[in-house]
Motif scaffolding. Structure first.
Motif, mmCIF file in Angstrom:
data_model
loop_
_atom_site.group_PDB
_atom_site.id
_atom_site.type_symbol
_atom_site.label_atom_id
_atom_site.label_comp_id
_atom_site.label_asym_id
_atom_site.label_seq_id
_atom_site.Cartn_x
_atom_site.Cartn_y
_atom_site.Cartn_z
ATOM 1 N N ILE A 86 0.545 -1.370 -0.132
ATOM 2 C CA ILE A 86 -0.023 -0.137 -0.038
ATOM 3 C C ILE A 86 0.940 1.149 0.054
ATOM 4 O O ILE A 86 0.507 2.045 -0.659
ATOM 5 C CB ILE A 86 -1.011 -0.103 1.519
ATOM 6 N N MET A 87 2.062 1.353 1.124
ATOM 7 C CA MET A 87 2.658 2.214 0.701
ATOM 8 C C MET A 87 3.507 2.838 0.026
ATOM 9 O O MET A 87 4.026 3.834 -0.675
ATOM 10 C CB MET A 87 3.403 2.560 2.100
ATOM 11 N N ALA A 88 4.185 1.580 -1.001
ATOM 12 C CA ALA A 88 4.915 1.911 -2.208
ATOM 13 C C ALA A 88 4.390 2.754 -3.029
ATOM 14 O O ALA A 88 4.644 3.438 -3.412
ATOM 15 C CB ALA A 88 5.263 0.832 -2.788
ATOM 16 N N LYS A 89 2.742 2.099 -3.144
ATOM 17 C CA LYS A 89 1.679 2.882 -4.742
ATOM 18 C C LYS A 89 1.753 4.311 -3.937
ATOM 19 O O LYS A 89 1.457 4.916 -4.413
ATOM 20 C CB LYS A 89 0.856 2.034 -5.052
ATOM 21 N N CYS A 90 1.345 4.634 -2.576
ATOM 22 C CA CYS A 90 1.119 6.047 -1.968
ATOM 23 C C CYS A 90 2.467 7.019 -2.505
ATOM 24 O O CYS A 90 2.315 7.711 -2.885
ATOM 25 C CB CYS A 90 0.922 6.072 -1.116
ATOM 26 N N ILE A 91 3.358 6.059 -2.210
ATOM 27 C CA ILE A 91 4.665 7.190 -2.071
ATOM 28 C C ILE A 91 5.031 7.420 -4.080
ATOM 29 O O ILE A 91 5.815 8.214 -4.408
ATOM 30 C CB ILE A 91 5.791 6.438 -1.125
ATOM 31 N N ARG A 92 5.288 6.118 -4.450
ATOM 32 C CA ARG A 92 5.777 6.390 -5.204
ATOM 33 C C ARG A 92 4.645 6.726 -6.346
ATOM 34 O O ARG A 92 5.715 7.421 -7.105
ATOM 35 C CB ARG A 92 6.090 4.439 -5.889
ATOM 36 N N GLN A 93 3.260 5.735 -6.293
ATOM 37 C CA GLN A 93 3.078 6.477 -7.886
ATOM 38 C C GLN A 93 1.756 8.101 -7.613
ATOM 39 O O GLN A 93 0.611 8.382 -7.635
ATOM 40 C CB GLN A 93 2.566 5.294 -8.222
ATOM 41 N N ASN A 94 1.815 8.433 -5.363
ATOM 42 C CA ASN A 94 1.440 9.436 -5.105
ATOM 43 C C ASN A 94 -0.719 8.680 -5.571
ATOM 44 O O ASN A 94 -1.238 9.435 -5.277
ATOM 45 C CB ASN A 94 0.816 10.242 -5.797
ATOM 46 N N THR A 95 -0.432 7.571 -4.910
ATOM 47 C CA THR A 95 -2.091 7.176 -4.585
ATOM 48 C C THR A 95 -2.600 7.157 -3.501
ATOM 49 O O THR A 95 -2.201 7.359 -2.451
ATOM 50 C CB THR A 95 -1.674 5.481 -4.793
ATOM 51 N N PRO A 96 -4.305 7.895 -3.859
ATOM 52 C CA PRO A 96 -4.780 8.602 -3.153
ATOM 53 C C PRO A 96 -4.767 7.571 -1.595
ATOM 54 O O PRO A 96 -5.859 6.140 -2.118
ATOM 55 C CB PRO A 96 -5.673 9.029 -3.822
ATOM 56 N N ILE A 97 -4.638 7.397 -0.935
ATOM 57 C CA ILE A 97 -5.472 7.213 0.643
ATOM 58 C C ILE A 97 -6.253 7.945 1.305
ATOM 59 O O ILE A 97 -5.819 9.155 1.986
ATOM 60 C CB ILE A 97 -3.901 6.502 1.249
ATOM 61 N N SER A 98 -7.365 7.087 2.525
ATOM 62 C CA SER A 98 -8.461 7.820 2.988
ATOM 63 C C SER A 98 -7.890 6.881 3.992
ATOM 64 O O SER A 98 -8.498 5.658 3.981
ATOM 65 C CB SER A 98 -9.673 7.811 2.565
ATOM 66 N N ILE A 99 -8.666 6.973 5.208
ATOM 67 C CA ILE A 99 -8.741 6.531 6.348
ATOM 68 C C ILE A 99 -9.706 6.948 7.875
ATOM 69 O O ILE A 99 -9.091 7.853 7.657
ATOM 70 C CB ILE A 99 -7.120 6.249 7.598
ATOM 71 N N ILE A 100 -10.441 5.549 7.725
ATOM 72 C CA ILE A 100 -11.180 6.323 8.663
ATOM 73 C C ILE A 100 -11.453 5.146 10.400
ATOM 74 O O ILE A 100 -10.535 4.454 9.165
ATOM 75 C CB ILE A 100 -12.862 6.605 8.659
ATOM 76 N N THR A 101 -10.945 5.961 11.245
ATOM 77 C CA THR A 101 -10.963 5.087 12.201
ATOM 78 C C THR A 101 -11.262 5.568 13.922
ATOM 79 O O THR A 101 -11.490 6.535 13.797
ATOM 80 C CB THR A 101 -9.347 4.744 12.193
ATOM 81 N N TYR A 102 -10.940 4.958 14.636
ATOM 82 C CA TYR A 102 -11.155 5.633 16.165
ATOM 83 C C TYR A 102 -9.786 5.945 16.420
ATOM 84 O O TYR A 102 -10.280 7.504 16.755
ATOM 85 C CB TYR A 102 -12.101 4.377 17.000
ATOM 86 N N ALA A 103 -8.927 5.458 16.384
ATOM 87 C CA ALA A 103 -7.743 6.734 16.319
ATOM 88 C C ALA A 103 -7.020 6.183 15.595
ATOM 89 O O ALA A 103 -6.395 4.619 15.848
ATOM 90 C CB ALA A 103 -7.386 6.522 18.095
ATOM 91 N N TYR A 120 -3.040 11.950 1.444
ATOM 92 C CA TYR A 120 -3.717 11.320 1.902
ATOM 93 C C TYR A 120 -4.930 12.062 3.113
ATOM 94 O O TYR A 120 -5.063 13.761 2.332
ATOM 95 C CB TYR A 120 -3.129 10.819 3.092
ATOM 96 N N LEU A 121 -6.418 11.600 3.629
ATOM 97 C CA LEU A 121 -7.272 11.948 4.421
ATOM 98 C C LEU A 121 -7.162 10.813 4.910
ATOM 99 O O LEU A 121 -7.619 10.362 4.827
ATOM 100 C CB LEU A 121 -8.809 12.186 3.296
ATOM 101 N N ALA A 122 -6.972 11.707 6.749
ATOM 102 C CA ALA A 122 -6.911 10.601 7.777
ATOM 103 C C ALA A 122 -8.129 11.335 8.498
ATOM 104 O O ALA A 122 -7.849 12.678 8.905
ATOM 105 C CB ALA A 122 -6.074 10.124 8.180
ATOM 106 N N ILE A 123 -9.156 10.286 8.868
ATOM 107 C CA ILE A 123 -9.893 11.326 10.106
ATOM 108 C C ILE A 123 -10.324 10.011 11.232
ATOM 109 O O ILE A 123 -10.331 8.739 11.389
ATOM 110 C CB ILE A 123 -11.260 11.057 9.400
ATOM 111 N N GLU A 124 -9.574 10.897 12.442
ATOM 112 C CA GLU A 124 -10.330 10.084 13.374
ATOM 113 C C GLU A 124 -11.375 10.946 14.357
ATOM 114 O O GLU A 124 -11.690 12.180 14.438
ATOM 115 C CB GLU A 124 -8.788 9.382 14.341
ATOM 116 N N ARG A 125 -11.606 9.951 15.486
ATOM 117 C CA ARG A 125 -12.889 10.497 16.618
ATOM 118 C C ARG A 125 -11.376 11.229 17.407
ATOM 119 O O ARG A 125 -10.144 11.411 17.719
ATOM 120 C CB ARG A 125 -13.345 9.284 17.440
ATOM 121 N N GLY A 126 -12.533 12.640 17.599
ATOM 122 C CA GLY A 126 -12.373 13.920 18.635
ATOM 123 C C GLY A 126 -12.287 13.370 19.369
ATOM 124 O O GLY A 126 -12.617 12.691 20.346
ATOM 125 N N ALA A 127 -12.369 14.308 20.722
ATOM 126 C CA ALA A 127 -12.464 13.996 22.148
ATOM 127 C C ALA A 127 -14.177 13.455 22.648
ATOM 128 O O ALA A 127 -14.193 12.894 23.320
ATOM 129 C CB ALA A 127 -13.030 15.850 23.102
#
Length: 160
Positions: A86-103, A120-127
């Motif tokens: 996953i990371m190789a494509k994100c770094i070498r080919q600028n492949t978009p990655i979105s992450i949604i998670t509790y933390a 990238y777009l990463a979203i985690e829970r706030g307070a």
């Protein structure tokens, strides 16, 4: 779209014949069947070299290599046999990655936020459950949003 759960599924069970079977939409676990999912621990990598995990990981690798983008739901980036592709494509080919998670895990922060991922777009829970923290490659300053968009249900509410 491909959805891969490489460490097993909640509907996988070891049968009395010692094979792993999928039993979908059941109300209770049949007699002599045991839930089969790989949990964190010392046996994790050994177990994933066996079937059906081995084939599942192989097919996930094929999907990862062919993907034009990634949506990671609750993935902690702690699996050294999964995220390098996953990371190789994100770094070498600028492949978009979105992450949604509790933390976001330490590993996710290191690889995505502090790493070389450029799209990238990463979203985690706030307070609270009704607050989200959004990280984006477009702005190095995180944005706090007073809405649940960190959970799958909340995230999907943005597009449905």
């Amino acid at each position: 779209m491909n959805i891969w759960k490489v460490h097993g599924s909640l509907d996988w069970f070891k049968s009395p014949l010692e094979d792993i079977v999928a039993l979908s939409n059941i109300q209770e676990i049949p007699t002599n069947y045991k839930p089969e999912i790989v949990t964190p621990g010392t046996q994790k990598y050994q177990t994933t070299h066996l079937e059906p995990y081995r084939s599942t990981i192989h097919n996930a690798d094929l999907a990862i290599n062919a993907a034009n983008s990634y949506l990671c739901i609750g993935y902690g980036f702690n699996d050294e046999h999964i995220q390098p592709n996953i990371m190789a494509k994100c770094i070498r080919q600028n492949t978009p990655i979105s992450i949604i998670t509790y933390a976001l895990s330490k590993a996710a922060r290191k690889l995505i936020l502090d790493g070389k991922a450029q799209n990238y777009l990463a979203i985690e829970r706030g307070a609270t459950d009704e607050q989200s923290i959004v990280y984006s490659s477009l702005d190095k300053t995180p944005l706090t949003v007073e809405k649940d968009i960190w959970s799958l249900e909340g995230y999907l509410s943005l597009i449905m």
